[in-house]
Design a protein around this motif. Structure first.
Motif, PDB file in Angstrom:
ATOM      1  N   HIS A   1       2.023   9.547  -0.146  1.00 13.17           N
ATOM      2  CA  HIS A   1       1.970   9.245  -1.581  1.00 13.17           C
ATOM      3  C   HIS A   1       0.540   9.052  -2.078  1.00 13.17           C
ATOM      4  CE1 HIS A   1       6.278   7.439  -1.220  1.00 13.17           C
ATOM      5  NE2 HIS A   1       6.286   8.753  -1.192  1.00 13.17           N
ATOM      6  N   GLU A   2      -0.398   8.911  -1.169  1.00 16.70           N
ATOM      7  CA  GLU A   2      -1.773   8.592  -1.543  1.00 16.70           C
ATOM      8  C   GLU A   2      -2.382   9.597  -2.522  1.00 16.70           C
ATOM      9  OE1 GLU A   2      -4.848   6.153  -2.012  1.00 16.70           O
ATOM     10  OE2 GLU A   2      -3.024   5.678  -0.919  1.00 16.70           O
ATOM     11  N   PRO A   3      -2.188  10.922  -2.345  1.00 15.90           N
ATOM     12  CA  PRO A   3      -2.759  11.852  -3.340  1.00 15.90           C
ATOM     13  C   PRO A   3      -2.208  11.621  -4.751  1.00 15.90           C
ATOM     14  CG  PRO A   3      -2.180  13.038  -1.340  1.00 15.90           C
ATOM     15  CD  PRO A   3      -1.620  11.641  -1.200  1.00 15.90           C
ATOM     16  N   ALA A   4      -0.920  11.316  -4.846  1.00 16.38           N
ATOM     17  CA  ALA A   4      -0.326  11.046  -6.165  1.00 16.38           C
ATOM     18  C   ALA A   4      -0.894   9.761  -6.751  1.00 16.38           C
ATOM     19  CB  ALA A   4       1.197  10.962  -6.061  1.00 16.38           C
ATOM     20  N   VAL A   5      -1.041   8.731  -5.922  1.00 17.36           N
ATOM     21  CA  VAL A   5      -1.599   7.463  -6.398  1.00 17.36           C
ATOM     22  C   VAL A   5      -3.025   7.681  -6.891  1.00 17.36           C
ATOM     23  CG1 VAL A   5      -2.337   5.145  -5.691  1.00 17.36           C
ATOM     24  CG2 VAL A   5      -0.090   6.009  -4.990  1.00 17.36           C
ATOM     25  N   GLU A   6      -3.828   8.394  -6.129  1.00 18.36           N
ATOM     26  CA  GLU A   6      -5.212   8.668  -6.531  1.00 18.36           C
ATOM     27  C   GLU A   6      -5.261   9.467  -7.831  1.00 18.36           C
ATOM     28  OE1 GLU A   6      -8.159   7.505  -5.444  1.00 18.36           O
ATOM     29  OE2 GLU A   6      -6.928   6.207  -4.179  1.00 18.36           O
ATOM     30  N   ALA A   7      -4.396  10.472  -7.953  1.00 20.52           N
ATOM     31  CA  ALA A   7      -4.365  11.277  -9.185  1.00 20.52           C
ATOM     32  C   ALA A   7      -3.970  10.414 -10.378  1.00 20.52           C
ATOM     33  CB  ALA A   7      -3.401  12.457  -9.029  1.00 20.52           C
ATOM     34  N   LEU A   8      -3.013   9.522 -10.188  1.00 22.94           N
ATOM     35  CA  LEU A   8      -2.590   8.644 -11.281  1.00 22.94           C
ATOM     36  C   LEU A   8      -3.672   7.625 -11.632  1.00 22.94           C
ATOM     37  CD1 LEU A   8       1.155   8.188 -10.346  1.00 22.94           C
ATOM     38  CD2 LEU A   8       0.257   9.266 -12.429  1.00 22.94           C
TER      39      LEU A   8
ATOM     40  N   GLN B   1       0.843  -1.195   0.000  1.00 20.84           N
ATOM     41  CA  GLN B   1       0.000   0.000   0.000  1.00 20.84           C
ATOM     42  C   GLN B   1       0.880   1.248   0.000  1.00 20.84           C
ATOM     43  OE1 GLN B   1      -3.207  -0.303   2.602  1.00 20.84           O
ATOM     44  NE2 GLN B   1      -4.095   1.630   2.016  1.00 20.84           N
ATOM     45  N   ALA B   2       0.389   2.285  -0.674  1.00 24.69           N
ATOM     46  CA  ALA B   2       1.131   3.541  -0.744  1.00 24.69           C
ATOM     47  C   ALA B   2       1.249   4.159   0.636  1.00 24.69           C
ATOM     48  CB  ALA B   2       0.437   4.514  -1.686  1.00 24.69           C
ATOM     49  N   LEU B   3       2.376   4.795   0.877  1.00 25.37           N
ATOM     50  CA  LEU B   3       2.532   5.559   2.107  1.00 25.37           C
ATOM     51  C   LEU B   3       1.527   6.694   2.097  1.00 25.37           C
ATOM     52  CD1 LEU B   3       6.436   5.710   2.185  1.00 25.37           C
ATOM     53  CD2 LEU B   3       4.951   4.224   3.544  1.00 25.37           C
ATOM     54  N   PRO B   4       1.057   7.115   3.266  1.00 28.09           N
ATOM     55  CA  PRO B   4       0.027   8.170   3.315  1.00 28.09           C
ATOM     56  C   PRO B   4       0.399   9.425   2.517  1.00 28.09           C
ATOM     57  CG  PRO B   4       0.336   7.219   5.488  1.00 28.09           C
ATOM     58  CD  PRO B   4       1.384   6.613   4.596  1.00 28.09           C
TER      59      PRO B   4
END
Length: 163
Positions: free
Chosen positions: A7-14, A2-5
């Motif tokens: 990194h979560e905005p970047a993962v969601e944007a991607l 799971q993405a680190l907290p």
């Protein structure tokens, strides 16, 4: 994993951008009337960027089972988009190469995708600072993608226009 907290905005944007990009590809495929699925189109793109390959190599590139890669390429051969050729080094080795029709589909779909992306980027121009472009380029590189000019040059290097 799971993405680190942070990194979560970047993962969601991607994830959101990924869905949008797949949508652009689906619409472009529909526009050209190609009877090609997204995985089949990806196989065509791999052949266009990497040149002549064995079915097992395509399966490895797509990270699918060899039997899945074989079935997919069999369908592309049946549609006249890919053809089998014997290796000049070892006649037992069968390689796959795009036909003219396969190259035309890739070229047309990519041109339509580029036009859509140019329109979208123009509409969102104020958000495209160099850092965004650099981050997306680094992301694509980490994912194993080649810059567009490199795989288009591969076409010229690997082109065999006979079908």
């Amino acid at each position: 994993m799971q993405a680190l907290p942070e990194h979560e905005p970047a993962v969601e944007a991607l994830m959101l951008a990924s869905r949008a990009l797949v949508g652009l590809t689906v619409r472009a495929l529909a526009d050209v009337g190609a009877d090609v699925t997204i995985p089949q189109f990806r196989s065509l793109v791999v052949l266009s960027s990497r040149g002549t390959m064995r079915s097992a190599d395509i399966a490895e590139e797509l990270q699918v089972n060899p039997s899945t890669g074989t079935r997919m390429t069999d369908r592309l051969v049946g549609k006249g988009l890919v053809r089998r050729v014997r290796s000049t080094d070892d006649r037992r080795v069968v390689q796959l190469r795009l036909t003219r029709a396969g190259r035309e589909i890739v070229e047309t779909v990519m041109a339509k995708r580029r036009a859509s992306l140019e329109r979208i980027v123009a509409e969102t121009a104020t958000h495209w600072q160099p850092a965004v472009t650099e981050a997306l380029t680094a992301f694509a590189t980490a994912a194993g993608e080649m810059p567009e000019q490199e795989w288009w040059m591969g076409w010229a290097r690997n082109a065999d226009l006979s079908d």
